[in-house]
Structure formats: C-alpha cells, structure tokens
Write a protein that holds these residues in place. Structure first.
Motif, short mmCIF file in Angstrom:
data_model
loop_
_atom_site.label_atom_id
_atom_site.label_comp_id
_atom_site.label_asym_id
_atom_site.label_seq_id
_atom_site.Cartn_x
_atom_site.Cartn_y
_atom_site.Cartn_z
N ASP A 1 -18.90 37.96 28.33
CA ASP A 1 -18.52 39.31 27.92
C ASP A 1 -17.65 39.25 26.66
O ASP A 1 -16.95 38.26 26.44
N GLY A 2 -17.70 40.30 25.86
CA GLY A 2 -16.89 40.36 24.65
C GLY A 2 -17.57 39.79 23.43
O GLY A 2 -16.91 39.53 22.41
N LEU A 3 -18.87 39.61 23.49
CA LEU A 3 -19.61 39.08 22.35
C LEU A 3 -19.57 40.05 21.18
O LEU A 3 -19.71 41.27 21.36
N VAL A 4 -19.37 39.52 20.00
CA VAL A 4 -19.45 40.32 18.78
C VAL A 4 -20.79 40.01 18.11
O VAL A 4 -21.01 38.87 17.67
N PRO A 5 -21.71 40.96 18.08
CA PRO A 5 -23.03 40.68 17.50
C PRO A 5 -22.93 40.23 16.05
O PRO A 5 -22.04 40.65 15.30
N GLY A 6 -23.86 39.36 15.68
CA GLY A 6 -23.86 38.88 14.32
C GLY A 6 -25.16 38.18 13.97
O GLY A 6 -25.88 37.68 14.85
N ALA A 7 -25.48 38.16 12.69
CA ALA A 7 -26.68 37.50 12.21
C ALA A 7 -26.52 35.98 12.29
O ALA A 7 -25.42 35.46 12.48
N SER A 8 -27.64 35.29 12.18
CA SER A 8 -27.60 33.82 12.11
C SER A 8 -26.63 33.41 11.01
O SER A 8 -26.54 34.06 9.97
N VAL B 1 -33.14 34.00 14.82
CA VAL B 1 -33.14 35.39 15.30
C VAL B 1 -31.80 36.06 15.03
O VAL B 1 -31.69 36.99 14.25
N ASN B 2 -30.78 35.61 15.70
CA ASN B 2 -29.39 36.00 15.47
C ASN B 2 -28.55 34.88 16.06
O ASN B 2 -29.08 33.98 16.73
N ARG B 3 -27.27 34.88 15.83
CA ARG B 3 -26.49 33.70 16.21
C ARG B 3 -26.45 33.50 17.72
O ARG B 3 -26.39 32.36 18.19
N LEU B 4 -26.53 34.59 18.51
CA LEU B 4 -26.52 34.46 19.96
C LEU B 4 -27.79 33.77 20.46
O LEU B 4 -27.73 32.79 21.21
N THR B 5 -28.94 34.27 20.01
CA THR B 5 -30.22 33.68 20.42
C THR B 5 -30.39 32.28 19.87
O THR B 5 -30.90 31.38 20.55
N GLY C 1 -31.81 34.09 28.27
CA GLY C 1 -30.70 34.98 27.96
C GLY C 1 -31.09 36.43 28.18
O GLY C 1 -32.17 36.86 27.78
N GLU C 2 -30.21 37.20 28.84
CA GLU C 2 -30.49 38.59 29.18
C GLU C 2 -29.29 39.47 28.80
O GLU C 2 -28.15 39.01 28.81
N LEU D 1 -32.20 40.34 25.28
CA LEU D 1 -31.07 40.39 24.36
C LEU D 1 -31.42 41.21 23.13
O LEU D 1 -32.52 41.12 22.60
N GLN D 2 -30.46 42.02 22.69
CA GLN D 2 -30.64 42.83 21.50
C GLN D 2 -29.58 42.44 20.46
O GLN D 2 -28.61 41.75 20.76
N ASP D 3 -29.76 42.91 19.24
CA ASP D 3 -28.79 42.62 18.19
C ASP D 3 -27.41 43.18 18.53
O ASP D 3 -26.39 42.67 18.06
N GLU D 4 -27.38 44.22 19.37
CA GLU D 4 -26.11 44.85 19.71
C GLU D 4 -25.54 44.39 21.05
O GLU D 4 -24.54 44.93 21.54
N THR D 5 -26.14 43.39 21.68
CA THR D 5 -25.68 42.93 23.00
C THR D 5 -24.24 42.41 22.93
O THR D 5 -23.90 41.60 22.07
N THR D 6 -23.42 42.86 23.89
CA THR D 6 -22.03 42.39 23.97
C THR D 6 -21.74 41.68 25.29
O THR D 6 -20.74 40.98 25.40
N THR D 7 -22.58 41.90 26.30
CA THR D 7 -22.42 41.22 27.59
C THR D 7 -23.76 40.59 27.96
O THR D 7 -24.77 41.30 28.06
N ALA D 8 -23.76 39.29 28.15
CA ALA D 8 -25.02 38.58 28.35
C ALA D 8 -24.98 37.71 29.60
O ALA D 8 -23.91 37.24 30.02
#
Length: 242
Positions: free
Chosen positions: A35-42, A107-111, A127-128, A189-196
């Motif tokens: 929880d508390g993820l800050v979305p961001g690009a690769s 994709v993005n830094r999370l994925t 990842g969900e 997972l979406q670009d705006e996901t904050t809880t995974a």
C-alpha cells in the motif's frame, strides 16, 4: 484498525482450497500486499533490473531449453494435472522467460519490477490491483460457472473456466485463470494503482526459503516506490492449513 492491520487481515484471510494440495502437495504461495505506491513510468532503476533479468534468462537458456528448466517443467506438469495443455497455455514464468531472450516489455516501474523478479528467481509472479477486489483472494478448482472478464478482438467478453481448472478468484469472479496463466481485466494493475497484491507461486524443486527470498527482494524494490509504503505478507503451505 490501522491501514497496515487492515491489509494484514486481508492477506491472512486469503484461502487455498485443500483440493489444490491434493493436486500438488508441494505447492506454496506468498501473498504480498503493498500500500502507498506512487505510480510512475519506467525509470532508470526499473530498466537496470529488467536488463539484469534479461541477462539472467539468456544465461539460463544457453544451457537448456525453457521447457526443461526445473521450475518451468514442474509447472507444465501441474497444468497437465488439471487438464490444461502447457504448449497452448503457458504459465506466466515460461511466457516471460521466452520473451526475455529478445527483451521484456517496459510497462511502468511497478510492472517492470515484478516481471524482473519473476525472471530472476524463475517463479510465476502475478500482480493485481487490490482496490478492485471484492473479498479476499482464493485459489480453488473451478465449478465452471465463475465469470472471467477478458477481451476478444478489442471487445470485452465474459468467459468461464473449465470445470476443475485451478483459478484465483474473489467474490465477483475469476481474477486469474489456470493458476498463473491469464489475469482478468477487472483487477489488473493500472498506471494509477496505489494498493497492489502480488502472488508468488512455487512448486518443487523451488524451496520455501527460495520463495521467501524472492518475496523479500520484491518487497525491497517496491519499498522505494513511495514515501509511505506499507508491505505485509502471508505464506501459505499445505501445513499452514492443517
């Protein structure tokens, strides 16, 4: 109840049907809630990790074919155990390893992070978006009635798993078909996901220690994706249900 306690309660409420362990007594899973993820690009850090994973895959596949890698072979056997055809529906680990030779997706830094950890540790890892869940995650053998939202020719369609298929689901339907093959659109997972929610799967010969080491490395990288990250985890094995 604190946010961390709420997330731990949700992780602890996750469920694996004993029928799964009848199929594969050696199955283990770590569920990681972040929880508390800050979305961001690769970024440079995720790029470096992906390059490390690609080099690891190329080195492994210089020695043997992907289907002969021990953990890939174990998952192919598991798929056959519930009637899936592993040459047609490849588990997520095998699919990523095959792509890694020519280049993993950015994709993005999370994925990017969780794809890289999957390849580096040679384990399936999904990842969900936990905010899209209805109730706790459950791993069961399907009745065949559960809805699975996916896409065909650019259109949203609802499919259903085969009876007896191994699926992850929640109260609304299937979140991932064939154990770790294809995720549904609703919880992806979406670009705006904050809880995974991340699900790390293992069969023999991967040890529980190795599975937990992969979860720890994933947590380490994810902890840098925001100033107020909260991470909880839950290990499920056959013995934890008895």
């Amino acid at each position: 109840m604190s946010r961390a306690a709420q997330l731990q309660k949700l992780a602890d409420a996750s469920y694996i049907d004993p029928a799964i362990f009848e199929l594969r007594p050696d199955y283990r899973a770590v569920l990681l809630v972040v929880d508390g993820l800050v979305p961001g690009a690769s970024n440079e850090a995720s790029e470096t990790l992906l390059q490390k994973a690609e080099a690891s895959a190329r080195a492994a596949l210089n020695e043997q074919k992907v289907e002969s890698l021990p953990h890939v072979a174990a998952w192919r056997a598991a798929y056959q155990g519930f009637g899936a055809k592993p040459n047609r529906t490849r588990n997520s680990l095998e699919a990523l390893l095959r792509r890694a030779v020519t280049g993993l997706p950015r994709v993005n830094r999370l994925t990017d992070i969780y794809n890289a950890i999957s390849v580096l540790h040679q384990i399936p890892l999904g990842g969900e978006d936990l905010s899209k869940y209805s109730g706790p995650p459950r791993l069961i053998r399907a009745t065949g009635e559960e809805p699975f939202d996916t896409a065909s020719n650019g259109e949203t369609v609802i499919e259903h798993p085969e009876p007896g298929e191994v699926i992850w689901c929640d109260d609304e339907g299937v979140t991932c078909r064939r154990w770790n093959w294809r995720q549904g659109r609703r919880t992806q997972l979406q670009d705006e996901t904050t809880t995974a929610l991340f699900i790390l799967d293992a069969l023999d010969p991967v040890t529980t220690d190795a599975l937990q080491a992969a979860a720890e490395e994933l947590a380490t990288h994810l902890s840098g994706l925001g100033p107020d990250i909260t991470i909880t985890d839950h290990l499920i094995t056959k013995t934890t249900l008895t």
